[in-house]
Design an enzyme around this catalytic site. Sequence first.
Site, mmCIF file in Angstrom:
data_model
loop_
_atom_site.group_PDB
_atom_site.id
_atom_site.type_symbol
_atom_site.label_atom_id
_atom_site.label_comp_id
_atom_site.label_asym_id
_atom_site.label_seq_id
_atom_site.Cartn_x
_atom_site.Cartn_y
_atom_site.Cartn_z
ATOM 1 N N GLY A 267 6.155 2.159 -1.952
ATOM 2 C CA GLY A 267 7.158 2.960 -1.263
ATOM 3 C C GLY A 267 8.480 2.238 -1.157
ATOM 4 C CB ALA A 268 10.448 0.854 0.689
ATOM 5 C CG MET A 269 9.831 -5.634 -1.271
ATOM 6 S SD MET A 269 8.263 -6.004 -0.410
ATOM 7 C CE MET A 269 8.660 -7.596 0.260
ATOM 8 C CD GLU A 270 8.500 -6.540 3.664
ATOM 9 O OE1 GLU A 270 8.311 -5.490 3.028
ATOM 10 O OE2 GLU A 270 7.582 -7.319 3.981
ATOM 11 C CG ASN A 271 13.061 -7.399 -1.493
ATOM 12 O OD1 ASN A 271 11.986 -7.932 -1.690
ATOM 13 N ND2 ASN A 271 13.386 -6.224 -2.030
ATOM 14 C CG HIS A 303 7.346 -0.011 7.336
ATOM 15 N ND1 HIS A 303 6.159 -0.091 8.024
ATOM 16 C CD2 HIS A 303 7.258 -0.928 6.333
ATOM 17 C CE1 HIS A 303 5.389 -1.015 7.474
ATOM 18 N NE2 HIS A 303 6.034 -1.534 6.434
ATOM 19 C CD GLU A 304 9.809 -1.258 3.640
ATOM 20 O OE1 GLU A 304 9.724 -2.506 3.729
ATOM 21 O OE2 GLU A 304 8.824 -0.537 3.399
ATOM 22 C CG HIS A 307 8.566 -5.431 7.112
ATOM 23 N ND1 HIS A 307 7.448 -5.971 7.714
ATOM 24 C CD2 HIS A 307 8.096 -4.524 6.201
ATOM 25 C CE1 HIS A 307 6.352 -5.422 7.185
ATOM 26 N NE2 HIS A 307 6.718 -4.533 6.273
ATOM 27 C CD GLU A 326 3.281 -4.796 5.445
ATOM 28 O OE1 GLU A 326 3.742 -3.806 6.065
ATOM 29 O OE2 GLU A 326 3.955 -5.424 4.597
HETATM 30 C C1 7MF Z 1 5.664 2.520 5.691
HETATM 31 O O1 7MF Z 1 4.784 -2.765 3.617
HETATM 32 C C2 7MF Z 1 4.376 2.041 5.772
HETATM 33 C C3 7MF Z 1 3.823 1.349 4.717
HETATM 34 C C4 7MF Z 1 4.647 -3.674 0.765
HETATM 35 C C5 7MF Z 1 4.540 -2.427 -0.052
HETATM 36 C C6 7MF Z 1 5.885 -1.209 2.185
HETATM 37 O O2 7MF Z 1 7.012 -2.804 3.548
HETATM 38 C C7 7MF Z 1 5.869 -2.601 2.760
HETATM 39 C C8 7MF Z 1 5.848 -3.704 1.688
HETATM 40 C C9 7MF Z 1 2.639 -0.819 0.267
HETATM 41 C C10 7MF Z 1 2.018 0.212 0.936
HETATM 42 C C11 7MF Z 1 2.652 0.824 2.010
HETATM 43 C C12 7MF Z 1 3.914 0.408 2.416
HETATM 44 C C13 7MF Z 1 4.555 -0.665 1.750
HETATM 45 C C14 7MF Z 1 3.896 -1.277 0.646
HETATM 46 C C15 7MF Z 1 4.543 1.102 3.552
HETATM 47 C C16 7MF Z 1 5.845 1.577 3.512
HETATM 48 C C17 7MF Z 1 6.382 2.262 4.556
HETATM 49 N N1 7MF Z 1 5.897 -5.016 2.337
HETATM 50 BR BR1 7MF Z 1 1.773 -1.617 -1.166
HETATM 51 ZN ZN ZN Z 2 5.451 -3.168 5.384
#
Ligand code: 7MF
Ligand code: ZN
Length: 878
Positions: A267-271, A303-304, A307, A326
């Site tokens: 979905g996305a990544m919190e870099n 969410h991101e 993080h 998470e």
């Molecule tokens: C809301 O967790 C809930 C879960 C890892 C990639 C995004 O921010 C993340 C990343 C996966 C599965 C679900 C989510 C994410 C990932 C996610 C995103 C939005 N660190 Br794989």
């Molecule tokens: Zn996450």
Amino acid sequence: MKDAQPRAIYLKDYQAPDYWIDTTDLTFDLFEDHALVTSVLGVRRNEDHGDETPDLTLVGIDLELVSVYVDGSELTAEQYILGSESLTVPVASRAFSLTVVTRIRPQENTSLEGLYKSNGMFCTQCEAEGFRKITYYLDRPDVMSKFTTKVIADKGRYPILLSNGNDIARGEFDSGRHWITWEDPFKKPSYLFALVGGDLEVVEDTFTTMSGKEVALRIFTESHNIDKCDHAMLSLKKSMKWDEDVYGREYDLDIFMIVAVDHFNMGAMENKGLNIFNSSCVLASPDTATDASYQRVEAIVAHEYFHNWSGNRVTCRDWFQLSLKEGFTVFRDAEFSADMNSRGVKRIEDATVMKTAQFAEDAGPMAHPIRPQSFIEISNFYTLTIYEKGCEVVRMIQTIVGKDNFRKGSDLYFDRHDGEAATCEDFVKAMEDASGVDLSQFRNWYNQAGTPVIAVTDRFDQDSGQYSLTIGQSCPATPGQDTKLPFHIPVAIALLDREGKALPLNEAGATEQLLHVTAAEETWTFEGLAEKPLPSILRNFSAPVRVNYDYSREDLVFLMKYDSDGYNRWDAGQRLATAVIEDLVSGLLKGEEAEIDSRLIEAFGVVLADDKLDKAVKEEMLTLPSQASLAEQAEEIHPLEICESRSRVRKAIAAAHKDKLLELYHALELKGEYRPDADDIAKRTLRNTCLGYLVELEDDSLQQLAEDQYRNASNMTDLRSAMSAAINSSYQSQETINSLLNDFLGRYKDDSVVMDSWFMMQSGSPSLGTLEHVKALLEHESFDRTSPNKLRALIGGFASGNMKQFHSGTGEGYEFLADWIITLDKQNPQTASRLMTPLTRWKKYEPVRRECMRKALERIKAVPDLSTDIYEVVTKSL
Ligand code: 7MF
Ligand code: ZN
């Protein structure tokens, strides 16, 4: 070359690294057929490990080593050891500089981990272990380093060059190339590194933090999508404000960037400072995004962003601690969504995911605790258990210690561990220290897999007025864990009298009580009752457990009407509907057509007529348990019988309440501009649920209603609901369905995110989405087999969203999925592994399908050189 047999790694073997990397200076020279990466590392001996200086081994995958220097002197090939996935260099001093130059090929990287290209744009994905595909490194989250990144590329093709932190310098070369240097002042692990290079447009805004600092906010997309970023920007500002108000957490850099990318595994990544998003989780406009997508964008942006504290400022020591960031961050985004929208509906939605999908995972071959004890491939552990059950565990801590103590605990956790790589134990300890509440037994939630079951029985003694509730707990065996210790389970209860009023349970008159279930069995006694009450158990889904209590169908109808807890009122309806549908399934298995229990039909009529009920909650209450939920609760899954029985009940509800459904449908029509706020969303959702029931009837005027709604729709929610209603109806003409699908295609063929839904609606349709049709769609010009979104929409939509066709009985669906998994494993193992989930549940199916599914798995297992991702899932499943 890979290891012959992938090996498991264990939490108990954790050791801190021999060396730290204090600074990481990277230079990326990006070209059309390769990239050169120069990495200069400031390495320092871990002083806790003694005086000697052992060799330093870095990990790297798919890298071409160009040169290695120690303190500026180049090493000859005899001086280092190049392994298949490692580089070992000799060490002579306790602190030194190591330079490694590697060549990589982003253009050929189809795994979408490391540095790769999507639609001509360079981008990265490093969590969990993608950085090792960029350069040799100590690619583990406890190694935290200060990164500086210089990116050099052709200015015409890649005018925008981004990385983490602040841009501190830039310049141009005569060759038409330009460079920008980014510096991230915060130490971070390599999994939070990001780089983007492309021809992107930007939307800009600012946010002033609680201490008065102005932060620049930028969202980047390809130019044709730039008008779809406003909602994400608004969501970002709301998230920043919420984290200040609710957790006292402020943003820490001068700039926060989001980039939308089409080809993305997740979905996305919190870099740090540079979030990278799947386009489907950023872009939204009224005519391209549904209400659900609007809410998804809001939740994922939040969410991101969250993080930044729960994940980045405080990160994870090792990947066994994944739920530390998470589970906590999902809890934070869930509370944010509850505050922004309907709290009651959010709770029902989250409980539904837990009960249908997470419980199934916990009962399957990949079951693991929220802190796993071992894994072969970490990518396989980004699961509903880590995320959703992890969130529920954090929520239970809040329930047990109380909201105020929970906030004190989170402050203590952030203060203690800021800038560190922490563990789940650190989190629990902070909560314990701040609250003074003993969480020793509670810690079992971190170690034990499986869904606990609470068995509730009660007794009333008319003479003494004593009512006693006995609660026993047990937890089924899971792989590697045959027996379990009792959990500490917070069970919220109320007792309803015959009028449906909740009785006072203490002197203060509280009508709800939290029972701390800690023993294998325990009894609670309540005094002074005039009559036997009806218990309302596990209010607000206060723990992720199954509840066994022998409710009669009358009890359930009663709770649907009177329970003051919204979640339990909904749950009573789900229990009743499940029981009624199960009657029909058992009937079909005996070759009979059982009668539909009229109490359910009547109860739905009461819900429909209840004008005081919140519209969003009403919609949830009018939705039957999904096929997946019915399958999860079945002893043995009979897919076609489930589909047929559920559909029969839907038709019966529609037939019995046609007038009321039609009346509501017309009354709920919205005029004016589209607004994705809670009120309007509730109206549209309820109205479209009514439409879904109405098209179950063989009545031309009702089929016409769906077509009219499609033709007149002024937003994507109404358009797509009408399309789905038409596609899923057994009485809609094929001609109309084709005409609507073509119309949709004509309007949206250039919008990749919207086209995902075009594929998904078809692959999930019980009538249209046959295997033949799905195979034909694979050849469609809008399909893209390198796009995880498209693969999930078409293949995933078929295998997980189309019970009737995927499990048709011939086994062809399983063979089709197996073929695709084998093909995709070579291209993108993470996406292949996720698509395999439906097959892993083979043991729950009736014997014929079970055997076909097992064969499909055996065929995958026999393929040579499987990725660790597929190897782990297939071997654990069989
Ligand atoms: C809301 O967790 C809930 C879960 C890892 C990639 C995004 O921010 C993340 C990343 C996966 C599965 C679900 C989510 C994410 C990932 C996610 C995103 C939005 N660190 Br794989
Ligand atoms: Zn996450």
